[in-house]
Motif scaffolding. Structure first.
Motif, mmCIF file in Angstrom:
data_model
loop_
_atom_site.group_PDB
_atom_site.id
_atom_site.type_symbol
_atom_site.label_atom_id
_atom_site.label_comp_id
_atom_site.label_asym_id
_atom_site.label_seq_id
_atom_site.Cartn_x
_atom_site.Cartn_y
_atom_site.Cartn_z
ATOM 1 N N ALA A 281 0.835 -1.195 0.000
ATOM 2 C CA ALA A 281 0.000 0.000 0.000
ATOM 3 C C ALA A 281 0.876 1.253 0.000
ATOM 4 C CB ALA A 281 -0.915 0.006 1.213
ATOM 5 N N PRO A 282 0.554 2.242 -0.829
ATOM 6 C CA PRO A 282 1.326 3.488 -0.811
ATOM 7 C C PRO A 282 1.011 4.315 0.429
ATOM 8 C CG PRO A 282 -0.509 3.671 -2.340
ATOM 9 C CD PRO A 282 -0.504 2.252 -1.857
ATOM 10 N N ARG A 283 1.990 5.100 0.852
ATOM 11 C CA ARG A 283 1.802 6.035 1.961
ATOM 12 C C ARG A 283 1.943 7.461 1.440
ATOM 13 N NH1 ARG A 283 5.824 5.305 6.624
ATOM 14 N NH2 ARG A 283 7.324 5.047 4.919
ATOM 15 N N ARG A 284 1.029 8.315 1.796
ATOM 16 C CA ARG A 284 1.134 9.721 1.398
ATOM 17 C C ARG A 284 2.206 10.404 2.240
ATOM 18 N NH1 ARG A 284 -3.933 13.918 0.678
ATOM 19 N NH2 ARG A 284 -2.737 15.859 0.812
ATOM 20 N N VAL A 285 3.078 11.167 1.589
ATOM 21 C CA VAL A 285 4.166 11.851 2.287
ATOM 22 C C VAL A 285 3.588 12.989 3.127
ATOM 23 C CG1 VAL A 285 6.311 13.142 2.056
ATOM 24 C CG2 VAL A 285 5.800 11.263 0.480
ATOM 25 N N GLN A 286 3.865 12.953 4.422
ATOM 26 C CA GLN A 286 3.384 13.986 5.332
ATOM 27 C C GLN A 286 4.332 15.184 5.336
ATOM 28 O OE1 GLN A 286 0.314 13.507 6.746
ATOM 29 N NE2 GLN A 286 0.389 11.656 5.482
ATOM 30 N N GLY A 287 3.805 16.334 5.708
ATOM 31 C CA GLY A 287 4.621 17.529 5.804
ATOM 32 C C GLY A 287 4.841 18.242 4.484
ATOM 33 N N VAL A 288 4.181 17.778 3.425
ATOM 34 C CA VAL A 288 4.322 18.401 2.112
ATOM 35 C C VAL A 288 3.390 19.597 2.022
ATOM 36 C CG1 VAL A 288 3.921 18.057 -0.352
ATOM 37 C CG2 VAL A 288 5.068 16.289 0.987
ATOM 38 N N LEU A 289 3.902 20.702 1.511
ATOM 39 C CA LEU A 289 3.155 21.944 1.451
ATOM 40 C C LEU A 289 2.481 22.119 0.088
ATOM 41 C CD1 LEU A 289 5.793 24.296 3.143
ATOM 42 C CD2 LEU A 289 3.890 23.063 4.218
ATOM 43 N N GLY A 290 1.497 23.020 0.051
ATOM 44 C CA GLY A 290 0.882 23.413 -1.196
ATOM 45 C C GLY A 290 -0.337 22.603 -1.575
ATOM 46 N N SER A 291 -1.178 23.184 -2.433
ATOM 47 C CA SER A 291 -2.352 22.463 -2.922
ATOM 48 C C SER A 291 -1.966 21.392 -3.928
ATOM 49 C CB SER A 291 -3.327 23.454 -3.577
ATOM 50 O OG SER A 291 -2.705 24.147 -4.653
ATOM 51 N N GLU A 292 -0.777 21.514 -4.522
ATOM 52 C CA GLU A 292 -0.225 20.490 -5.397
ATOM 53 C C GLU A 292 1.242 20.294 -5.067
ATOM 54 O OE1 GLU A 292 -0.826 21.551 -9.462
ATOM 55 O OE2 GLU A 292 -3.013 21.614 -9.309
ATOM 56 N N ALA A 293 1.737 19.080 -5.243
ATOM 57 C CA ALA A 293 3.159 18.777 -5.038
ATOM 58 C C ALA A 293 3.602 17.882 -6.187
ATOM 59 C CB ALA A 293 3.384 18.086 -3.704
ATOM 60 N N VAL A 294 4.627 18.303 -6.917
ATOM 61 C CA VAL A 294 5.065 17.580 -8.110
ATOM 62 C C VAL A 294 6.593 17.529 -8.167
ATOM 63 C CG1 VAL A 294 2.990 18.166 -9.440
ATOM 64 C CG2 VAL A 294 4.971 19.698 -9.497
ATOM 65 N N SER A 295 7.124 16.745 -9.112
ATOM 66 C CA SER A 295 8.555 16.683 -9.455
ATOM 67 C C SER A 295 9.457 16.379 -8.259
ATOM 68 C CB SER A 295 8.997 18.003 -10.103
ATOM 69 O OG SER A 295 8.214 18.287 -11.224
ATOM 70 N N PRO A 296 9.242 15.282 -7.537
ATOM 71 C CA PRO A 296 10.095 14.997 -6.374
ATOM 72 C C PRO A 296 11.462 14.457 -6.782
ATOM 73 C CG PRO A 296 8.566 13.187 -6.706
ATOM 74 C CD PRO A 296 8.206 14.241 -7.726
ATOM 75 N N ASP A 297 12.467 14.694 -5.926
ATOM 76 C CA ASP A 297 13.773 14.055 -6.062
ATOM 77 C C ASP A 297 14.266 13.722 -4.668
ATOM 78 O OD1 ASP A 297 15.906 13.099 -7.766
ATOM 79 O OD2 ASP A 297 17.138 14.693 -6.925
ATOM 80 N N TRP A 298 14.742 12.487 -4.470
ATOM 81 C CA TRP A 298 15.084 11.924 -3.158
ATOM 82 C C TRP A 298 16.588 12.001 -2.969
ATOM 83 C CZ3 TRP A 298 11.559 7.408 -1.425
ATOM 84 C CH2 TRP A 298 11.756 7.106 -0.080
#
Length: 397
Positions: A281-298
């Motif tokens: 099951a996927p987990r939603r990343v907590q602490g992410v700001l904004g109405s949209e969040a895109v283009s992640p890099d780890w």
């Protein structure tokens, strides 16, 4: 900007997304000061070392006066020695490197100082790959040094070649190529100047290689759905990780190659999720700001840089050790998160440097380096050709 994708535009919109980049000049932290006294008798090597000390982003380099550190070079044949003292002139340590290429000699020496002083991987010997407009509806893939020098064109496809990323061995890159009937994911061997299709399913093929080089995270089209898959890098064992009406995009791997962060509009707006590469099951990343969040890099120390919609799109960083229970950064003092209250300028698709501090972004057709510790930026590449999708190599060259 609505998070709607067609078969053709799913990847291109991610590439062309205009986000915003934190560039505050009054960051919370100041770099230590350094005076470089040159390499006597060699003006060119002096120029190279000075430039690398400035562009590495870990020092405030002064022309003279009081400073925290003093560096002076000595050259014996093909051996460069950099003597480092404190501001009072008391010896601290010396760096010794050997080589026939003076530019490479300088880069290696400055990287060694960063490793010795801060315990981080240097960035002077790294490369940055990006896509640049060459004609109407045409983009090609280019590569340059960490300071924007030695720009070299890699492809000549006369089509849309976008979203490049690095193979972990540093010898090849992968990118998306738009053809009339397909959008294959292509691997390009830099050393031998040859290409091969990694994935050529019907519709969209987008992907990232795992840090260990064994797996490929893929966004594929199936019955007008864009879902996340994983498979062996060289083919076989294709596993579907998501299967819903949501649109998935922009996968990025965890440092241990066990998990994938990706974008999904499962909640109605694009947000960041993490799923195990083995499934679950996927987990939603907590602490992410904004109405949209895109283009992640780890990053290698478990931070995710991403673009958040806060009015406009802004560069943000979330520390997964605080929000998702991942191991904390090994070098905690040098892992400072960008100030969320900072003003911003347009930008897109952040990519971490190996020092886990700097990111490369694109902004209005130009490429910038952003320091997530001081919230300052510098332009890397600018010109008539519109550039996008810059990615930083994760290994030293």
């Amino acid at each position: 900007m609505k998070f709607l994708f067609s078969v053709f535009t799913a990847l291109f919109l991610m590439s062309a997304l205009h986000a915003q980049v934190v560039v505050r000049g009054d960051g919370k932290f100041e770099n230590p000061t350094l005076v470089f006294q040159g390499v006597p008798g060699d003006s060119l090597l002096t120029k190279y070392v000075m430039s690398d000390l400035i562009n590495c982003g870990w020092y405030k380099v002064l022309r003279g006066g009081k400073s925290d550190f003093i560096v002076k070079g000595r050259l014996y044949g093909t051996t460069l020695i950099l003597d480092v003292t404190n501001g009072a002139g008391s010896p601290l340590y010396s760096i010794r490197v050997t080589g026939s290429d003076q530019r490479r000699l300088s880069q290696t020496a400055v990287d060694a100082i960063l490793k010795k002083e801060f315990g981080v991987e240097g960035i002077c010997r790294t490369k940055i790959v990006f896509s640049a407009e060459t004609n109407r509806n045409q983009r090609e893939i280019y590569v340059c040094d960490f300071d924007g020098q030695n720009i070299r064109r890699l492809t000549a496809n006369a089509t849309l070649s976008i979203e490049p990323s690095w193979h972990p061995d540093g010898r090849s890159i992968i990118y998306n190529q738009y053809l009339l009937s397909s959008t294959p994911l292509v691997q390009f061997d830099i050393l031998h100047n040859r290409s091969r299709a990694l994935s050529n399913h019907r519709g969209i093929n987008s992907g990232r290689i795992s840090p260990d080089g064994k797996k490929l995270a893929l966004i594929l089209t199936d019955r007008n759905q864009l879902d996340l898959y994983v498979r062996d890098f060289n083919g076989g064992n294709l596993r579907r990780l998501t299967n819903d009406r949501a649109t998935e995009a922009s996968p990025t791997w965890s440092p241990d190659s066990q998990s994938i962060c990706y974008v999904s509009d499962l909640s109605g707006r694009p947000k960041l999720y993490i799923i195990r590469a083995a499934g679950g099951a996927p987990r939603r990343v907590q602490g992410v700001l904004g109405s949209e969040a895109v283009s992640p890099d780890w990053s290698q120390d478990n931070k995710i840089a991403y673009s958040a919609k806060l009015g406009g799109y802004v560069l943000k960083v979330v520390d997964l050790s605080q929000t998702m229970g991942y191991p904390p950064p090994k070098n905690r003092d040098n892992s400072i998160i960008a100030d969320s209250s900072a003003p911003a300028v347009t930008g897109e698709s952040p990519s971490w440097a190996p020092d886990n501090r700097h990111v490369v972004v694109s902004s209005r057709g130009q490429i910038f380096i952003v320091d997530t510790r001081t919230n300052q930026s510098r332009r890397l590449i600018g010109g008539k050709s519109k550039c996008s999708g810059a990615r930083w190599s994760k290994i030293l060259f």
